[in-house]
Motif scaffolding. Structure first.
Motif, PDB file in Angstrom:
ATOM      1  N   VAL A 169      -2.717   5.610  -5.597  1.00 27.30           N
ATOM      2  CA  VAL A 169      -3.915   6.345  -5.183  1.00 27.30           C
ATOM      3  C   VAL A 169      -3.831   6.777  -3.721  1.00 27.30           C
ATOM      4  O   VAL A 169      -4.820   7.254  -3.176  1.00 27.30           O
ATOM      5  CB  VAL A 169      -5.194   5.503  -5.404  1.00 27.30           C
ATOM      6  N   GLY A 170      -2.712   6.609  -3.095  1.00 31.39           N
ATOM      7  CA  GLY A 170      -2.535   6.968  -1.698  1.00 31.39           C
ATOM      8  C   GLY A 170      -2.518   5.746  -0.807  1.00 31.39           C
ATOM      9  O   GLY A 170      -3.083   4.700  -1.138  1.00 31.39           O
TER      10      GLY A 170
ATOM     11  N   ALA B  73       0.829  -1.211   0.000  1.00 34.48           N
ATOM     12  CA  ALA B  73       0.000   0.000   0.000  1.00 34.48           C
ATOM     13  C   ALA B  73       0.859   1.256   0.000  1.00 34.48           C
ATOM     14  O   ALA B  73       0.438   2.300  -0.512  1.00 34.48           O
ATOM     15  CB  ALA B  73      -0.930  -0.001   1.201  1.00 34.48           C
TER      16      ALA B  73
ATOM     17  N   HIS C 146     -11.111   2.519   6.708  1.00 33.23           N
ATOM     18  CA  HIS C 146     -12.184   3.223   5.989  1.00 33.23           C
ATOM     19  C   HIS C 146     -12.643   4.449   6.796  1.00 33.23           C
ATOM     20  O   HIS C 146     -12.853   5.522   6.222  1.00 33.23           O
ATOM     21  CB  HIS C 146     -13.346   2.277   5.730  1.00 33.23           C
TER      22      HIS C 146
ATOM     23  N   GLY D 112      -3.895   5.164   2.231  1.00 34.49           N
ATOM     24  CA  GLY D 112      -5.151   4.750   2.847  1.00 34.49           C
ATOM     25  C   GLY D 112      -6.063   4.015   1.891  1.00 34.49           C
ATOM     26  O   GLY D 112      -6.615   2.962   2.221  1.00 34.49           O
ATOM     27  N   ARG D 113      -6.228   4.563   0.695  1.00 30.88           N
ATOM     28  CA  ARG D 113      -7.104   3.910  -0.288  1.00 30.88           C
ATOM     29  C   ARG D 113      -6.508   2.594  -0.769  1.00 30.88           C
ATOM     30  O   ARG D 113      -7.234   1.616  -0.969  1.00 30.88           O
ATOM     31  CB  ARG D 113      -7.352   4.842  -1.468  1.00 30.88           C
ATOM     32  N   SER D 114      -5.200   2.559  -0.942  1.00 31.68           N
ATOM     33  CA  SER D 114      -4.556   1.307  -1.360  1.00 31.68           C
ATOM     34  C   SER D 114      -4.692   0.243  -0.282  1.00 31.68           C
ATOM     35  O   SER D 114      -5.003  -0.921  -0.579  1.00 31.68           O
ATOM     36  CB  SER D 114      -3.074   1.539  -1.645  1.00 31.68           C
TER      37      SER D 114
ATOM     38  N   ALA E   3      -6.980   0.061   2.038  1.00 32.42           N
ATOM     39  CA  ALA E   3      -8.381  -0.359   2.127  1.00 32.42           C
ATOM     40  C   ALA E   3      -8.711  -1.378   1.031  1.00 32.42           C
ATOM     41  O   ALA E   3      -9.373  -2.384   1.285  1.00 32.42           O
ATOM     42  CB  ALA E   3      -9.301   0.849   2.034  1.00 32.42           C
ATOM     43  N   GLY E   4      -8.262  -1.128  -0.175  1.00 33.79           N
ATOM     44  CA  GLY E   4      -8.496  -2.076  -1.273  1.00 33.79           C
ATOM     45  C   GLY E   4      -7.827  -3.416  -1.040  1.00 33.79           C
ATOM     46  O   GLY E   4      -8.423  -4.470  -1.286  1.00 33.79           O
TER      47      GLY E   4
ATOM     48  N   ASN F 141      -9.863   7.087   6.699  1.00 33.38           N
ATOM     49  CA  ASN F 141      -9.803   7.773   5.408  1.00 33.38           C
ATOM     50  C   ASN F 141     -10.889   8.838   5.314  1.00 33.38           C
ATOM     51  O   ASN F 141     -10.697   9.883   4.689  1.00 33.38           O
ATOM     52  CB  ASN F 141      -9.966   6.789   4.252  1.00 33.38           C
ATOM     53  N   GLY F 142     -12.038   8.593   5.920  1.00 32.65           N
ATOM     54  CA  GLY F 142     -13.133   9.559   5.877  1.00 32.65           C
ATOM     55  C   GLY F 142     -12.887  10.753   6.774  1.00 32.65           C
ATOM     56  O   GLY F 142     -13.361  11.858   6.505  1.00 32.65           O
TER      57      GLY F 142
ATOM     58  N   TRP G  90      -9.704  -5.297   1.648  1.00 32.10           N
ATOM     59  CA  TRP G  90     -10.939  -5.852   1.100  1.00 32.10           C
ATOM     60  C   TRP G  90     -10.654  -7.153   0.344  1.00 32.10           C
ATOM     61  O   TRP G  90     -11.367  -8.146   0.492  1.00 32.10           O
ATOM     62  CB  TRP G  90     -11.610  -4.827   0.198  1.00 32.10           C
TER      63      TRP G  90
END
Length: 86
Positions: free
Chosen positions: A30-31, A25, A80, A33-35, A37-38, A83-84, A41
């Motif tokens: 894409v950063g 990650a 998640h 946090g987003r990496s 999270a993906g 990130n929010g 998942w």
């Protein structure tokens, strides 16, 4: 009946996977946090599939892939939410 691993080995396997996911990650375009999270998942899905294929009991006495899927789910929810907020 599936062969059960010791809790120490399952926890070590989980820790190694988390470190590898964080390392991958860190290089995501894409950063972080987003990496992360993906990747978390995908780890949830992978652990659930491994639990299905190995026919491990979801609420068994020993740690197994289902427990890892739940732990990855908790980490996913935490990332998640983080990130929010940021």
């Amino acid at each position: 009946m599936p062969r059960t691993l010791s809790p120490a080995r399952v926890l070590a396997r989980f820790a190694v996977r988390v470190v590898l996911l964080a390392a991958f990650a860190a290089f995501g375009s894409v950063g972080f946090g987003r990496s992360l999270a993906g990747l978390l998942w995908m780890s949830i899905i992978l652990c659930a599939l491994a639990g299905l294929v190995r026919r491990e009991p979801p609420f068994g006495a020993a740690l197994n892939h289902w427990d890892e899927a739940v732990a990855f789910g908790a980490l996913f929810a935490l990332v998640h939410i983080a990130n929010g907020v940021v």
